[in-house]
Design an enzyme around this catalytic site. Structure first.
Site, PDB file in Angstrom:
ATOM      1  N   LYS A   1       0.849  -1.197   0.000  1.00 22.30           N
ATOM      2  CA  LYS A   1       0.000   0.000   0.000  1.00 22.30           C
ATOM      3  C   LYS A   1       0.883   1.244   0.000  1.00 22.30           C
ATOM      4  O   LYS A   1       1.726   1.413   0.887  1.00 22.30           O
ATOM      5  CB  LYS A   1      -0.828   0.014   1.288  1.00 22.30           C
ATOM      6  CG  LYS A   1      -2.292  -0.240   1.084  1.00 22.30           C
ATOM      7  CD  LYS A   1      -2.983  -0.121   2.422  1.00 22.30           C
ATOM      8  CE  LYS A   1      -4.450  -0.070   2.305  1.00 22.30           C
ATOM      9  NZ  LYS A   1      -5.080   0.091   3.623  1.00 22.30           N
TER      10      LYS A   1
HETATM   11  C1  E4P Z   1      -8.500   0.679   3.723  1.00 24.15           C
HETATM   12  O1  E4P Z   1      -7.645  -0.018   3.211  1.00 24.15           O
HETATM   13  C2  E4P Z   1      -8.377   1.295   5.048  1.00 24.15           C
HETATM   14  O2  E4P Z   1      -7.725   0.402   5.915  1.00 24.15           O
HETATM   15  C3  E4P Z   1      -9.695   1.592   5.709  1.00 24.15           C
HETATM   16  O3  E4P Z   1     -10.791   1.228   4.940  1.00 24.15           O
HETATM   17  C4  E4P Z   1      -9.784   2.886   6.426  1.00 24.15           C
HETATM   18  O4  E4P Z   1     -11.059   3.025   6.967  1.00 24.15           O
HETATM   19  P1  E4P Z   1     -11.434   4.030   8.144  1.00 24.15           P
HETATM   20  O5  E4P Z   1     -11.801   5.326   7.542  1.00 24.15           O
HETATM   21  O6  E4P Z   1     -12.614   3.376   8.804  1.00 24.15           O
HETATM   22  O7  E4P Z   1     -10.237   4.121   9.042  1.00 24.15           O
END
Ligand code: E4P
Length: 214
Positions: free
Chosen positions: A83
């Site tokens: 990522k």
């Molecule tokens: C995606 O890969 C992220 O880990 C995640 O969806 C972030 O979500 P949040 O806004 O609930 O922290």
């Protein structure tokens, strides 16, 4: 549409993987920090618990260091997706890693223009965060509509991974818009199967059956 779990909790991942419908896992530094375990150990455990893509996020902010981190993660398991954040350095790192055959999930995407850049950089996944957009009083699902429309005009290989999901309804809406993947926290995954009328209907069927046997 593929369904991923958005968690670094191994017990939850194993529990829902048993249902047979978990296509992958996304993690982020906040989710890993909550677990109080080593990042490398936990990511390796997750890659063994599920066959599909497992996203592991770089911590560096400069592209050369992001590339080094990404190359290291890619040695941990075959199903690692690195990522990288949507920044200029993240875009450079995405191109370098993708060209080297390492799949990248471009994260922290909040606009259609950013999604265009992720696709042009060769990201395997683009992660628009719909819940955080809704938290600001805007419509996150509108962004998914824009990205699916935009990508439909081109031959981009990038898959749209709907992230920051807060309700089962959003999962259904993402599927109706043709998103490729939706990643959901364990609590939402659990709710996907639930409906009060299902529970009520089942208890009536079982009670009627029991009565008929007496
Ligand atoms: C995606 O890969 C992220 O880990 C995640 O969806 C972030 O979500 P949040 O806004 O609930 O922290």
């Amino acid at each position: 549409m593929k369904l991923f779990l958005d968690t670094a909790n191994l017990a939850d991942i194993k529990k829902y993987a048993e249902w047979g419908l978990v296509d992958g896992v996304t993690t982020n530094p906040s989710l890993i920090a909550k677990e109080g375990v080593s990042f490398e150990k936990r990511i390796k455990e997750i890659t063994k618990a599920v066959k599909g893509p497992v996203s592991a996020e770089v911590i560096s902010t400069e592209w050369k260091d992001m590339v080094k981190e990404g190359q290291k993660y890619a040695t941990w398991a075959k199903n690692i997706y690195v990522k990288c954040p949507m920044t200029p350095d993240g875009l450079i790192a995405t191109q370098k890693l993708s060209k080297a055959g390492i799949r990248v999930n471009m994260t922290l995407v909040f606009s259609a223009a950013q999604a265009l850049l992720a696709a042009k950089a060769g990201a395997a996944f683009v992660s628009p965060f719909i819940g955080r957009i809704n938290d600001m009083g805007q419509d996150g699902m509108e962004l998914i509509d824009e990205i699916t429309t935009m990508y439909s005009h081109y031959n981009f290989k990038t898959e749209i991974l709907v992230a920051s999901v807060r309700s089962p309804r959003q999962v259904a809406e993402a599927a109706m818009l043709g998103a490729d993947i939706c990643t959901v926290p364990a609590a939402i995954y659990e709710k996907l199967v639930k409906h009060p009328l299902t529970d009520q209907g089942l208890s009536t069927f079982l009670a009627d059956w029991k009565k008929a046997q007496n």
